[in-house]
Design an enzyme around this catalytic site. Sequence first.
Site, short mmCIF file in Angstrom:
data_model
loop_
_atom_site.label_atom_id
_atom_site.label_comp_id
_atom_site.label_asym_id
_atom_site.label_seq_id
_atom_site.Cartn_x
_atom_site.Cartn_y
_atom_site.Cartn_z
N ASP A 98 0.79 -1.23 0.00
CA ASP A 98 0.00 0.00 0.00
C ASP A 98 0.82 1.28 0.00
O ASP A 98 0.36 2.32 0.46
CB ASP A 98 -0.91 -0.01 1.24
CG ASP A 98 -0.12 -0.23 2.52
OD1 ASP A 98 1.10 0.00 2.51
OD2 ASP A 98 -0.72 -0.67 3.52
N GLU A 120 -0.14 -9.10 -1.29
CA GLU A 120 -0.75 -8.53 -0.08
C GLU A 120 -1.96 -7.67 -0.46
O GLU A 120 -2.14 -6.55 0.01
CB GLU A 120 0.26 -7.73 0.75
CG GLU A 120 -0.14 -7.63 2.21
CD GLU A 120 0.88 -6.85 3.05
OE1 GLU A 120 1.85 -7.47 3.51
OE2 GLU A 120 0.69 -5.65 3.25
N GLU A 134 -2.21 5.10 2.95
CA GLU A 134 -2.13 3.68 2.56
C GLU A 134 -3.48 3.07 2.20
O GLU A 134 -3.57 2.24 1.29
CB GLU A 134 -1.47 2.87 3.68
CG GLU A 134 0.02 3.15 3.87
CD GLU A 134 0.31 4.39 4.70
OE1 GLU A 134 -0.64 5.01 5.24
OE2 GLU A 134 1.50 4.76 4.82
N HIS A 208 6.08 5.57 12.88
CA HIS A 208 6.47 6.39 11.72
C HIS A 208 5.31 6.93 10.91
O HIS A 208 5.49 7.78 10.04
CB HIS A 208 7.37 5.60 10.78
CG HIS A 208 6.65 4.49 10.05
ND1 HIS A 208 5.93 4.70 8.90
CD2 HIS A 208 6.51 3.17 10.32
CE1 HIS A 208 5.40 3.56 8.50
NE2 HIS A 208 5.74 2.61 9.33
N ARG A 210 2.44 8.66 8.80
CA ARG A 210 2.19 10.08 8.51
C ARG A 210 1.12 10.67 9.42
O ARG A 210 1.27 11.77 9.93
CB ARG A 210 1.74 10.23 7.06
CG ARG A 210 2.87 10.54 6.10
CD ARG A 210 2.32 10.75 4.69
NE ARG A 210 3.24 11.48 3.84
CZ ARG A 210 4.34 10.98 3.29
NH1 ARG A 210 4.72 9.74 3.55
NH2 ARG A 210 5.10 11.73 2.50
N HIS A 241 13.00 5.48 12.67
CA HIS A 241 12.82 5.67 11.23
C HIS A 241 13.59 6.92 10.78
O HIS A 241 13.69 7.89 11.54
CB HIS A 241 11.31 5.84 10.98
CG HIS A 241 10.90 5.78 9.54
ND1 HIS A 241 11.24 6.75 8.62
CD2 HIS A 241 10.15 4.87 8.85
CE1 HIS A 241 10.71 6.44 7.44
NE2 HIS A 241 10.05 5.29 7.55
C1 UD1 Z 1 6.61 5.03 3.54
C2 UD1 Z 1 5.23 4.61 3.07
C3 UD1 Z 1 4.48 3.93 4.20
C4 UD1 Z 1 5.29 2.80 4.81
C5 UD1 Z 1 6.66 3.32 5.19
C6 UD1 Z 1 7.51 2.19 5.68
C7 UD1 Z 1 4.10 6.04 1.46
C8 UD1 Z 1 3.35 7.30 1.23
N1 UD1 Z 1 4.48 5.80 2.71
O1 UD1 Z 1 6.41 6.03 4.53
O2 UD1 Z 1 3.25 3.41 3.70
O3 UD1 Z 1 4.63 2.36 5.96
O4 UD1 Z 1 7.28 3.92 4.06
O5 UD1 Z 1 8.63 2.63 6.39
O6 UD1 Z 1 4.36 5.34 0.52
N2 UD1 Z 1 14.05 8.73 4.64
C9 UD1 Z 1 15.42 8.69 4.53
N3 UD1 Z 1 16.00 7.49 4.21
C10 UD1 Z 1 15.30 6.35 4.03
C11 UD1 Z 1 13.90 6.39 4.16
C12 UD1 Z 1 13.28 7.60 4.46
O7 UD1 Z 1 16.10 9.70 4.69
O8 UD1 Z 1 15.90 5.30 3.76
C13 UD1 Z 1 13.39 10.04 4.96
C14 UD1 Z 1 13.39 11.01 3.77
O9 UD1 Z 1 13.54 12.32 4.25
C15 UD1 Z 1 11.98 10.83 3.19
C16 UD1 Z 1 11.20 10.63 4.48
O10 UD1 Z 1 12.04 9.80 5.30
O11 UD1 Z 1 11.54 11.96 2.45
C17 UD1 Z 1 9.84 9.98 4.32
O12 UD1 Z 1 9.88 8.85 3.48
P1 UD1 Z 1 8.53 8.40 2.70
O13 UD1 Z 1 8.81 7.16 1.92
O14 UD1 Z 1 7.96 9.57 1.97
O15 UD1 Z 1 7.50 8.11 3.88
P2 UD1 Z 1 7.52 7.02 5.03
O16 UD1 Z 1 6.93 7.65 6.24
O17 UD1 Z 1 8.84 6.39 5.12
N1 UDP Z 2 11.98 -3.42 10.41
C1 UDP Z 2 13.36 -3.46 10.20
N2 UDP Z 2 14.15 -2.60 10.91
C2 UDP Z 2 13.65 -1.72 11.82
C3 UDP Z 2 12.25 -1.67 11.99
C4 UDP Z 2 11.43 -2.53 11.26
O1 UDP Z 2 13.85 -4.25 9.41
O2 UDP Z 2 14.44 -1.00 12.44
C5 UDP Z 2 11.13 -4.32 9.60
C6 UDP Z 2 10.05 -5.09 10.32
O3 UDP Z 2 10.51 -6.34 10.75
C7 UDP Z 2 8.98 -5.24 9.25
C8 UDP Z 2 9.15 -4.01 8.38
O4 UDP Z 2 10.44 -3.48 8.69
O5 UDP Z 2 9.25 -6.36 8.42
C9 UDP Z 2 8.10 -2.98 8.67
O6 UDP Z 2 8.44 -1.80 8.02
P1 UDP Z 2 7.86 -0.40 8.42
O7 UDP Z 2 7.43 -0.40 9.84
O8 UDP Z 2 8.88 0.61 7.99
O9 UDP Z 2 6.63 -0.25 7.43
P2 UDP Z 2 5.12 -0.72 7.45
O10 UDP Z 2 5.08 -2.18 7.65
O11 UDP Z 2 4.44 0.06 8.52
O12 UDP Z 2 4.60 -0.30 6.12
#
Ligand code: UD1
Ligand code: UDP
Length: 373
Positions: A98, A120, A134, A208, A210, A241
């Site tokens: 999602d 999924e 999502e 984490h 939004r 995160h």
């Molecule tokens: C995204 C997904 C969310 C998922 C989550 C898993 C969307 C809109 N959101 O949210 O569904 O649950 O990933 O973790 O698709 N950043 C870094 N390095 C990284 C990752 C993130 O610096 O490796 C920072 C960046 O500033 C980036 C911000 O985190 O702009 C947000 O990342 P983004 O993918 O937009 O949203 P998530 O909250 O991570």
């Molecule tokens: N996870 C990881 N390292 C971390 C935190 C979570 O590898 O420090 C793994 C966790 O086991 C799960 C996945 O990341 O498999 C979940 O990802 P996240 O919480 O970022 O996203 P969501 O599932 O909410 O979309």
Amino acid sequence: MKPIKVMTVFGTRPEAIKMAPLVRELQRRSEFQEVTVVTAQHRQMLDQVLAIFKIQPDYDLDIMQQQQTLGQITSRVLLGLEEIIIKEKPDLVLVHGDTTTSFAASLATFYHETKLGHVEAGLRTWQKYSPYPEEMNRQMTDVLTDLYFAPTDESRANLLAEHHPAANIFVTGNTAIDALRQTVRPDYHHQVLDRIDPHHKIILVTMHRRENQGAPMKRVFQVMRQVVDQVSDVEIIFPVHLNPAVQTLAKDVLGNDPRIHLIKPLDVIDFHNLAAQAYFIMTDSGGVQEEAPSLGKPVLVLRDTTERPEGVAAGTLKLVGTQPDKVRAAMLLLLNDAATYQQMAQAKNPYGDGHAAEKICQAILTKIGRQQA
Ligand code: UD1
Ligand code: UDP
């Protein structure tokens, strides 16, 4: 028979963890030609997963920007993927879950009249903004999908309620369990454990989403800090995160406490093993809600809704939201009431037998292989 060309597209940590077993299975089998495309919506957190599962992408769109907006992610994925679909002409594109990568990739397949499989599929809260974005990402993806890989009977029922054709829905279990089978080891040790009194109870935290950023996250962190102050044999491990909105708040509210360990995001082997050693988990993550029932670890879900009712039915998950009184009461109950703890700590896995990737490959062969033969 010509191999079926399957393009997998993913971009964030959770998609990568749950697509990795499928990528490996597709690559192993001669009936398929697998093309891996990463959008790198996450950069560092994606690369961690690729390294662990030894996946080398064929294409990397490298789209991540600091504090990216949903519109930026969508447009960069859509434009980047367009060229690759035109060049590769896949028989099937597979997306996961999602995220905005998943939805934008789905739209790209539709624009290029390419078949789409959704891994999924069928998770629902039926509430437009919960979780945001999502819930709409997965509903919109399912509107465009041709082959649905639903993790459970409940998710299949959700798809049927939306009138998606039964013949195209396959209940496969969740590939999260495939991944979990490869990671947890009894003799595991991590250096953060050296800083923790072995008699203390560990709470593993991730947060984490939004819709939780800002005030809800702040009040939950404040409660966590108060509980640690109040209960002397508790420690928190929180792999934070990389989103700056989460990093800043976590450091401000939870920093500089010897029993709160704010650490970098863990690789998935470390995370699964620390989860297995924790007393309980607090999270708003989707994936963690799927893994915890297998590990027999109680989870306080820091959200008002969940699309994972199977974990609630199994007794492992309890929805506590983000209101301070409710979160505090739930934490203290788990810490102080052995009967409640035991009830939630039964290991019951509702997400399949860890062979979801094989079942998905078989379903693709049945549906697409037959057309090509
Ligand atoms: C995204 C997904 C969310 C998922 C989550 C898993 C969307 C809109 N959101 O949210 O569904 O649950 O990933 O973790 O698709 N950043 C870094 N390095 C990284 C990752 C993130 O610096 O490796 C920072 C960046 O500033 C980036 C911000 O985190 O702009 C947000 O990342 P983004 O993918 O937009 O949203 P998530 O909250 O991570
Ligand atoms: N996870 C990881 N390292 C971390 C935190 C979570 O590898 O420090 C793994 C966790 O086991 C799960 C996945 O990341 O498999 C979940 O990802 P996240 O919480 O970022 O996203 P969501 O599932 O909410 O979309």
